[in-house]
Design a protein around this motif. Structure first.
Motif, PDB file in Angstrom:
ATOM      1  N   UNK A  72       0.823  -1.210   0.000  1.00 35.25           N
ATOM      2  CA  UNK A  72       0.000   0.000   0.000  1.00 35.25           C
ATOM      3  C   UNK A  72       0.863   1.268   0.000  1.00 35.25           C
ATOM      4  N   UNK A  73       1.967   1.219   0.719  1.00 29.28           N
ATOM      5  CA  UNK A  73       2.831   2.406   0.769  1.00 29.28           C
ATOM      6  C   UNK A  73       3.463   2.674  -0.597  1.00 29.28           C
ATOM      7  N   UNK A 131      -7.699   1.361   4.441  1.00 30.67           N
ATOM      8  CA  UNK A 131      -6.230   1.398   4.450  1.00 30.67           C
ATOM      9  C   UNK A 131      -5.707   1.988   3.133  1.00 30.67           C
ATOM     10  N   UNK A 162      -6.533   5.675   2.868  1.00 27.87           N
ATOM     11  CA  UNK A 162      -5.623   6.424   3.755  1.00 27.87           C
ATOM     12  C   UNK A 162      -4.284   6.661   3.058  1.00 27.87           C
ATOM     13  N   UNK A 163      -3.755   5.640   2.400  1.00 25.30           N
ATOM     14  CA  UNK A 163      -2.492   5.827   1.674  1.00 25.30           C
ATOM     15  C   UNK A 163      -2.677   6.822   0.521  1.00 25.30           C
ATOM     16  N   UNK A 181      -4.717   9.362   0.532  1.00 24.82           N
ATOM     17  CA  UNK A 181      -4.761  10.705   1.120  1.00 24.82           C
ATOM     18  C   UNK A 181      -3.358  11.169   1.493  1.00 24.82           C
ATOM     19  N   UNK A 182      -2.567  10.281   2.109  1.00 23.87           N
ATOM     20  CA  UNK A 182      -1.192  10.659   2.451  1.00 23.87           C
ATOM     21  C   UNK A 182      -0.430  11.056   1.187  1.00 23.87           C
TER      22      UNK A 182
END
Lengths: 267, 267
Positions: A94-95, A154, A157-158, A160-161
């Motif tokens: 995901x990152x 999850x 969220x990644x 958005x980051x």
């Protein structure tokens, strides 16, 4: 950037999960939801309750029959997958997905789909093989099945980051050299053409596929073809088909058409 | 490391949220749950259903009256907070939390608590001020209220990433299935074969190359072909050449003439 990220849910069974996924999306600033052949009514009191104020996303969701329709205009499709299958596919975390997004969405026509499978059985191999890459959310090996909305949460969220980081550090890209990438729909037309041609030249027997098309898909998707490159490849297929045509009359006719179709721009 | 991270839920109202939080915890390898003055019965059919196999965590949860009891043995308490309050507090992002965890948990007696507030009103100022730091999950400013279990999911995910990185667990790649890549020599043989075939089917005229081979090289090299993939591609070329062969001499000549449409350019 976030407005060009689509969440695609395939064959969802529980309205509550659709509502909770919509809430997770809206919390993270995503709004584009597509439902492929849902196995439940998307709008119920339960989905609206779980959406908790984000039910406009469920109302606006595009409901379609196939994954192809849902991602036709997308330039990158990433499938959420528990694990690599028989045929390993490019696998990202995901990152890493988040890190790739600003580049992937640099072109104004690019669009990314994040594809999630059924609550009970995930994505099929055929669906996974329509994706450029698979993303695996790291989980406890003894209890790896994430709730659908939790998985959406999850990855959203990644996203958005990634969007916040892209705002902070405007990338110095070589935008002017960016070529439009082939869309999912164009790629699928190419794969259909490729398979037809391989059958015509006697290289491929659909009754005995031996993963041939899967391997060619994986290879091609890995290269992220530009639209112009795909046009060249299709031109090659058309020229090959003409050669494969059996009878002389057809061959002569074929050769003429072939001249007419030499252009790189052929679609 | 993960076994020394405690999730603390204060004044939870909905059993379903407790179950879903337990599932999120177990998915990420966390197991230590404390419930401070829950406003519902933690073990109901709904919480067990939402726990989806992680209900042992709800069964084992420590139910206490105060936050102080819940975090008594913890060396670090971090409160999930929407925003800084009247009194600014050390504020970290979920990612920074993850980055701090290995150091925080280096001592064998250290223990970290992640504290989550009520569904409707979050943590009180008094509770927030019992925490060493506050963690804010970045959200859409227009829709910032995360579902409780979704918030637990995001922080538990960061804990798992931190643990994976700290333990230097081998990344979950398909390393073991890595196929040998094609060598430069094999690639060059492939490109020569490709060019020969494209000439044979009348798609390519070396006298008027129009960057065709360069484009096909760039596309192919970008995909970093494996040796096996290159073998498939070469098999396709051989099959194509066979189709191009059986044309009578006249037809072959015809194809040459046809490329010779641009006979002015011919050498």
């Amino acid at each position: 950037m976030l407005e060009r990220i689509r969440i695609v849910l395939i064959g969802t069974s529980h309205p509550g999960n659709i509502g909770a996924a919509a809430r997770a999306m809206h919390n993270m600033g995503l709004g584009d939801l597509a439902l492929v052949a849902p196995r439940c009514e998307p709008l119920t009191s339960e989905s609206i309750s779980r959406a908790s104020g984000a039910d406009h996303i469920v109302h606006a969701a595009k409901v379609v029959e196939t994954l192809d329709e849902a991602v036709a205009d997308c330039t990158l499709a990433v499938g959420a997958s528990a694990r690599s299958r028989t045929l390993p596919w490019p696998m990202i975390t995901p990152r890493e997905l988040g890190e790739r997004l600003p580049r992937e969405l640099a072109g104004s026509e690019s669009r990314v789909a994040l594809v999630f499978g059924r609550e009970d059985s995930g994505l099929s191999n055929a669906e996974l093989q329509r994706c450029h890459a698979h993303v695996h959310i790291p989980t406890n090996p003894d209890f790896s099945s994430l709730n659908l909305a939790a998985a959406v949460q999850v990855l959203a969220y990644e996203c958005r980051l990634a969007s916040l980081s892209a705002e902070r550090e405007p990338r110095e890209t070589d935008d002017e050299t960016l070529q439009p990438l082939a869309s999912h729909e164009e790629l699928e037309r190419y794969f259909a053409h490729l398979e037809r041609t391989l059958v015509a030249i006697g290289f491929h027997d659909p009754a005995m596929p031996r993963q041939l098309m899967a391997r060619l898909r994986r290879f091609t998707l890995r290269a992220r073809p530009e639209r112009m490159e795909l046009n060249i490849l299709r031109g090659m297929l058309t020229a090959t088909e003409k050669c494969a045509e059996p009878h002389p009359a057809g061959a002569a006719k074929g050769r003429q058409n072939q001249t007419g179709q030499r252009s790189d721009e052929e679609v």
